[in-house]
Scaffold this active site. Structure first.
Site, PDB file in Angstrom:
ATOM      1  N   ASP A  10       0.871  -1.167   0.000  1.00  0.00           N
ATOM      2  CA  ASP A  10       0.000   0.000   0.000  1.00  0.00           C
ATOM      3  C   ASP A  10       0.920   1.233   0.000  1.00  0.00           C
ATOM      4  O   ASP A  10       2.127   1.111   0.270  1.00  0.00           O
ATOM      5  CB  ASP A  10      -0.863  -0.054   1.271  1.00  0.00           C
ATOM      6  CG  ASP A  10      -1.569   1.241   1.547  1.00  0.00           C
ATOM      7  OD1 ASP A  10      -2.253   1.738   0.629  1.00  0.00           O
ATOM      8  OD2 ASP A  10      -1.450   1.767   2.676  1.00  0.00           O
ATOM      9  N   ASP A  12      -0.164   5.181   0.910  1.00  0.00           N
ATOM     10  CA  ASP A  12      -0.384   6.198   1.947  1.00  0.00           C
ATOM     11  C   ASP A  12      -0.454   5.551   3.324  1.00  0.00           C
ATOM     12  O   ASP A  12      -1.282   4.670   3.570  1.00  0.00           O
ATOM     13  CB  ASP A  12      -1.686   6.960   1.664  1.00  0.00           C
ATOM     14  CG  ASP A  12      -1.585   7.740   0.374  1.00  0.00           C
ATOM     15  OD1 ASP A  12      -0.859   8.743   0.348  1.00  0.00           O
ATOM     16  OD2 ASP A  12      -2.210   7.329  -0.619  1.00  0.00           O
ATOM     17  N   LYS A  86      -5.704  20.030  -5.297  1.00  0.00           N
ATOM     18  CA  LYS A  86      -5.108  19.361  -4.125  1.00  0.00           C
ATOM     19  C   LYS A  86      -3.858  18.597  -4.534  1.00  0.00           C
ATOM     20  O   LYS A  86      -2.825  18.647  -3.851  1.00  0.00           O
ATOM     21  CB  LYS A  86      -6.143  18.426  -3.492  1.00  0.00           C
ATOM     22  CG  LYS A  86      -5.709  17.732  -2.219  1.00  0.00           C
ATOM     23  CD  LYS A  86      -4.867  16.493  -2.396  1.00  0.00           C
ATOM     24  CE  LYS A  86      -5.649  15.276  -2.811  1.00  0.00           C
ATOM     25  NZ  LYS A  86      -4.774  14.063  -2.883  1.00  0.00           N
ATOM     26  N   THR A 124      -5.115   3.191  -3.298  1.00  0.00           N
ATOM     27  CA  THR A 124      -6.315   3.963  -3.619  1.00  0.00           C
ATOM     28  C   THR A 124      -5.947   5.321  -4.208  1.00  0.00           C
ATOM     29  O   THR A 124      -6.736   5.957  -4.894  1.00  0.00           O
ATOM     30  CB  THR A 124      -7.113   4.191  -2.315  1.00  0.00           C
ATOM     31  OG1 THR A 124      -7.317   2.938  -1.696  1.00  0.00           O
ATOM     32  CG2 THR A 124      -8.438   4.847  -2.563  1.00  0.00           C
ATOM     33  N   ASP A 182      -1.570  -0.346   6.186  1.00  0.00           N
ATOM     34  CA  ASP A 182      -1.552   0.406   7.450  1.00  0.00           C
ATOM     35  C   ASP A 182      -2.949   0.611   8.027  1.00  0.00           C
ATOM     36  O   ASP A 182      -3.071   1.094   9.143  1.00  0.00           O
ATOM     37  CB  ASP A 182      -0.919   1.792   7.257  1.00  0.00           C
ATOM     38  CG  ASP A 182      -1.823   2.699   6.441  1.00  0.00           C
ATOM     39  OD1 ASP A 182      -2.163   2.321   5.301  1.00  0.00           O
ATOM     40  OD2 ASP A 182      -2.227   3.755   6.957  1.00  0.00           O
TER      41      ASP A 182
HETATM   42  C1  XBP Z   1      -5.153   6.267   0.818  1.00  0.00           C
HETATM   43  C2  XBP Z   1      -6.291   7.068   0.423  1.00  0.00           C
HETATM   44  C3  XBP Z   1      -6.167   8.065  -0.611  1.00  0.00           C
HETATM   45  C4  XBP Z   1      -5.415   9.337  -0.231  1.00  0.00           C
HETATM   46  C5  XBP Z   1      -5.663  10.417  -1.243  1.00  0.00           C
HETATM   47  O1  XBP Z   1      -4.894   5.317  -0.154  1.00  0.00           O
HETATM   48  O2  XBP Z   1      -7.361   6.890   0.937  1.00  0.00           O
HETATM   49  O3  XBP Z   1      -7.453   8.404  -0.926  1.00  0.00           O
HETATM   50  O4  XBP Z   1      -5.859   9.834   1.013  1.00  0.00           O
HETATM   51  O5  XBP Z   1      -5.585   9.906  -2.476  1.00  0.00           O
HETATM   52  P1  XBP Z   1      -3.896   4.063   0.111  1.00  0.00           P
HETATM   53  P2  XBP Z   1      -6.003  10.684  -3.800  1.00  0.00           P
HETATM   54  O6  XBP Z   1      -3.658   3.950   1.583  1.00  0.00           O
HETATM   55  O7  XBP Z   1      -4.623   2.905  -0.489  1.00  0.00           O
HETATM   56  O8  XBP Z   1      -2.636   4.386  -0.669  1.00  0.00           O
HETATM   57  O9  XBP Z   1      -6.309  12.104  -3.464  1.00  0.00           O
HETATM   58  O10 XBP Z   1      -4.803  10.535  -4.698  1.00  0.00           O
HETATM   59  O11 XBP Z   1      -7.226   9.964  -4.312  1.00  0.00           O
HETATM   60 MG    MG Z   2      -2.909   3.193   3.464  1.00  0.00          MG
END
Ligand code: XBP
Ligand code: MG
Length: 249
Positions: A10, A12, A86, A124, A182
């Protein structure tokens, strides 16, 4: 029993702590730029993270907190524009070098590469945001054979689709792969796809539910920065390496 052939990460919260001091700040900068008086606090953003995807998160916020905005003409366009703005601000934050990799990530990826273990990303986040992050940390985009991101599948996490997509592209079965996540939503996605998962929590996710995860730890650890085990068993080494990972396959 499978043999480990690939690690799937993953982004973020797992590769780097991008949410609180990255995406959140950038969302607020975008709102400010277009003159919309919204400010997503650290606590509120923690609640909004229940919705994956930046565009989906803005829409959810409007529905829950600013329902008058629902009658805005061209609401879809407004959301897309806010999201693009953003993303521009998010890239600026990354370019300032303010968002480092989490402990142990670079070490483990390096070790996996040297051992011929394949690497992939399942996120995501929108692809430009993933690439912007990778440009600013000591991992190269081409370290990953597959980068599955954003709208590449219609149903985002907690749906398992992004993991099925990655498995299909890798041509591997779930029993040959290990996922790093996470969050509860990310874990639901990998678990539903039948994938073994190790969780590295952060402040937003440390109290979430991770039943059936292989291991829940605070981070991957380094030889000079011991990890803490929240759930599960691992040798008292202080950091997670390929030797341990291979022992669970
Ligand atoms: C985390 C998310 C994402 C980011 C923002 O995704 O929920 O939506 O907060 O992403 P992951 P975008 O942990 O699966 O990587 O603004 O690029 O949609
Ligand atoms: Mg994540």
């Amino acid at each position: 029993m499978g043999r480990l052939q690939a690690l799937i990460f993953d982004v973020d919260g797992t590769l780097a702590d991008t949410e609180r001091d990255g995406h959140r700040i950038a969302f607020n900068q975008a709102f400010h730029e277009v003159g919309i008086p919204w400010n997503w606090s650290i606590d509120l953003y923690g609640q909004l993270l229940a919705i994956g995807g930046g565009k989906e998160r803005i829409r959810y916020y409007i529905e829950q907190y600013e329902p008058d905005f629902l009658s805005t003409e061209n609401l879809d366009d407004l959301i897309v524009n806010l999201h693009q703005l953003k993303n521009q601000y998010y890239r600026k934050l990354l370019d300032q070098g303010l968002i480092p990799l989490r402990p142990g990530v670079q070490r483990l990826i390096q070790q996996a590469k040297q051992a011929g273990i394949r690497l992939a990303i399942a996120t995501t986040s929108a692809l430009p945001n993933v690439l912007a992050l990778l440009e600013n940390i000591p991992i190269q985009p081409n370290d990953f054979e597959i980068i599955a991101a954003g709208d590449i599948v219609p149903a985002k996490k907690p749906a398992p689709d992004i993991y099925f997509y990655v498995l299909d592209k890798l041509g591997l079965n779930s029993e040959n792969c290990l996922v790093f996540e996470d969050s509860h939503h990310g874990f639901l996605a990998s678990k539903t796809a039948g994938l073994k998962t190790i969780i590295t929590v952060n402040d937003y996710t440390k109290n979430q539910e991770f039943t059936d995860a292989v291991l829940v730890i605070n981070h991957l650890g380094e030889p000079d920065q011991s990890l803490t085990v929240l759930t599960g068993n691992m040798p008292l080494k202080g950091y997670l390496d390929l030797e341990f990972i291979q022992s669970i396959f």
